[in-house]
Write a protein that holds these residues in place. Sequence first.
Motif, mmCIF file in Angstrom:
data_model
loop_
_atom_site.group_PDB
_atom_site.id
_atom_site.type_symbol
_atom_site.label_atom_id
_atom_site.label_comp_id
_atom_site.label_asym_id
_atom_site.label_seq_id
_atom_site.Cartn_x
_atom_site.Cartn_y
_atom_site.Cartn_z
ATOM 1 N N ARG A 69 0.767 -1.140 -0.107
ATOM 2 C CA ARG A 69 -0.196 0.156 -0.076
ATOM 3 C C ARG A 69 0.972 1.180 0.239
ATOM 4 O O ARG A 69 0.454 2.199 -0.766
ATOM 5 N N LEU A 70 1.906 1.310 0.785
ATOM 6 C CA LEU A 70 2.901 2.404 0.774
ATOM 7 C C LEU A 70 3.568 2.602 -0.457
ATOM 8 O O LEU A 70 3.651 3.847 -0.858
ATOM 9 N N ALA A 71 4.141 1.705 -0.889
ATOM 10 C CA ALA A 71 4.882 2.048 -2.317
ATOM 11 C C ALA A 71 4.334 0.833 -3.463
ATOM 12 O O ALA A 71 5.022 -0.107 -3.710
ATOM 13 N N PRO A 72 3.156 1.218 -4.076
ATOM 14 C CA PRO A 72 2.478 0.302 -4.735
ATOM 15 C C PRO A 72 3.055 0.036 -6.123
ATOM 16 O O PRO A 72 3.731 1.028 -6.750
ATOM 17 N N GLU A 73 2.953 -1.021 -6.786
ATOM 18 C CA GLU A 73 3.083 -1.199 -8.309
ATOM 19 C C GLU A 73 2.304 -0.456 -9.064
ATOM 20 O O GLU A 73 1.242 -1.212 -9.087
ATOM 21 N N ASP A 74 2.807 0.375 -9.855
ATOM 22 C CA ASP A 74 1.804 1.230 -10.818
ATOM 23 C C ASP A 74 2.858 2.162 -11.447
ATOM 24 O O ASP A 74 3.252 2.905 -11.306
ATOM 25 N N ARG A 75 2.720 1.674 -12.909
ATOM 26 C CA ARG A 75 3.454 1.805 -14.080
ATOM 27 C C ARG A 75 3.227 3.492 -14.064
ATOM 28 O O ARG A 75 4.055 4.046 -14.670
ATOM 29 N N ASN A 76 1.952 3.986 -13.910
ATOM 30 C CA ASN A 76 1.686 5.325 -14.043
ATOM 31 C C ASN A 76 2.189 6.372 -12.878
ATOM 32 O O ASN A 76 2.368 7.565 -13.098
ATOM 33 N N ALA A 77 2.700 5.748 -11.806
ATOM 34 C CA ALA A 77 3.237 6.271 -10.562
ATOM 35 C C ALA A 77 4.417 6.657 -10.699
ATOM 36 O O ALA A 77 5.051 7.774 -10.072
ATOM 37 N N ALA A 79 8.424 7.445 -13.089
ATOM 38 C CA ALA A 79 9.290 7.475 -14.164
ATOM 39 C C ALA A 79 10.291 6.118 -14.559
ATOM 40 O O ALA A 79 10.347 5.799 -15.717
ATOM 41 N N HIS A 80 10.813 5.793 -13.335
ATOM 42 C CA HIS A 80 11.685 4.629 -13.389
ATOM 43 C C HIS A 80 10.862 3.186 -13.450
ATOM 44 O O HIS A 80 10.535 2.906 -12.454
ATOM 45 N N ASP A 81 10.890 2.501 -14.612
ATOM 46 C CA ASP A 81 10.654 1.282 -14.554
ATOM 47 C C ASP A 81 11.289 0.279 -15.518
ATOM 48 O O ASP A 81 10.819 -0.437 -16.175
ATOM 49 N N ASP A 82 12.599 0.646 -15.504
ATOM 50 C CA ASP A 82 13.504 -0.129 -16.517
ATOM 51 C C ASP A 82 13.570 -1.637 -16.382
ATOM 52 O O ASP A 82 13.634 -2.302 -17.230
ATOM 53 N N GLU A 83 13.141 -2.181 -15.326
ATOM 54 C CA GLU A 83 12.936 -3.610 -15.135
ATOM 55 C C GLU A 83 11.810 -4.380 -14.619
ATOM 56 O O GLU A 83 11.521 -5.213 -14.125
ATOM 57 N N GLY A 84 10.764 -3.427 -14.712
ATOM 58 C CA GLY A 84 9.306 -3.700 -14.769
ATOM 59 C C GLY A 84 8.721 -2.743 -13.744
ATOM 60 O O GLY A 84 9.187 -1.971 -13.148
ATOM 61 N N PRO A 85 7.308 -3.089 -13.532
ATOM 62 C CA PRO A 85 6.356 -2.281 -12.400
ATOM 63 C C PRO A 85 6.947 -2.647 -11.105
ATOM 64 O O PRO A 85 6.426 -1.630 -10.256
ATOM 65 N N HIS A 123 12.082 -7.109 -2.136
ATOM 66 C CA HIS A 123 11.255 -6.154 -2.745
ATOM 67 C C HIS A 123 10.887 -6.507 -4.097
ATOM 68 O O HIS A 123 9.637 -5.702 -4.555
ATOM 69 N N ARG A 124 11.638 -7.413 -4.694
ATOM 70 C CA ARG A 124 11.166 -7.517 -6.138
ATOM 71 C C ARG A 124 10.334 -9.050 -6.264
ATOM 72 O O ARG A 124 10.429 -9.776 -5.259
ATOM 73 N N ARG A 125 9.568 -9.169 -7.209
ATOM 74 C CA ARG A 125 8.802 -10.291 -7.316
ATOM 75 C C ARG A 125 9.539 -11.604 -7.870
ATOM 76 O O ARG A 125 9.082 -12.646 -7.552
ATOM 77 N N ALA A 126 10.581 -11.549 -8.630
ATOM 78 C CA ALA A 126 11.362 -12.476 -9.070
ATOM 79 C C ALA A 126 12.392 -13.035 -7.922
ATOM 80 O O ALA A 126 12.648 -12.054 -7.228
ATOM 81 N N PRO A 127 12.726 -14.354 -7.762
ATOM 82 C CA PRO A 127 13.784 -14.882 -6.863
ATOM 83 C C PRO A 127 15.173 -14.074 -7.155
ATOM 84 O O PRO A 127 15.221 -13.880 -8.466
ATOM 85 N N HIS A 128 15.821 -13.984 -6.441
ATOM 86 C CA HIS A 128 17.018 -13.328 -6.510
ATOM 87 C C HIS A 128 18.197 -13.878 -5.477
ATOM 88 O O HIS A 128 17.526 -14.533 -4.442
#
Length: 139
Positions: A69-77, A79-85, A123-128
């Motif tokens: 809720r605090l830092a939502p994944e929103d492409r419109n919110a 400018a930086h989305d080089d690696e996805g939402p 904080h990323r969706r993919a495993p790292h």
Amino acid sequence: MRQATTLLSVDTHGQGLTEITRAVSAWVREQDMDEGLLTLFCRHTSASLIIQENAAPEVKTDILDYFARLAPEDRNAYAHDDEGPDDMPAHLRSILTGVHLSIPLIGGRLMLGTWQGIYLFEHRRAPHRRQIAAHMAGA
């Protein structure tokens, strides 16, 4: 005064909290120090370190929900989305939680409270595979 350092690798399963207390504590015991200070540093901008309750699983769920809720994944919110939402929200969550911890060592034990655990917060969706630099200074 002695010092010791290492790099700890942590495999994550995507967004969530991975408890690293046992691995960190095992390394600290190997250093055979009685008193000192442990510093942990996460070498990434989209993951962080926290100390949090390790007893009730709902705590982890509530933390994840709160940061969504605090830092939502929103492409419109953002400018930086080089690696996805999830890219920019991951950076913001990392800023809010921090990338380093300092924990005193007294009597050969980390001074964590009864229900406190050390977590890598992915904080990323993919495993790292994340790296944590550890530094102990003590005697």
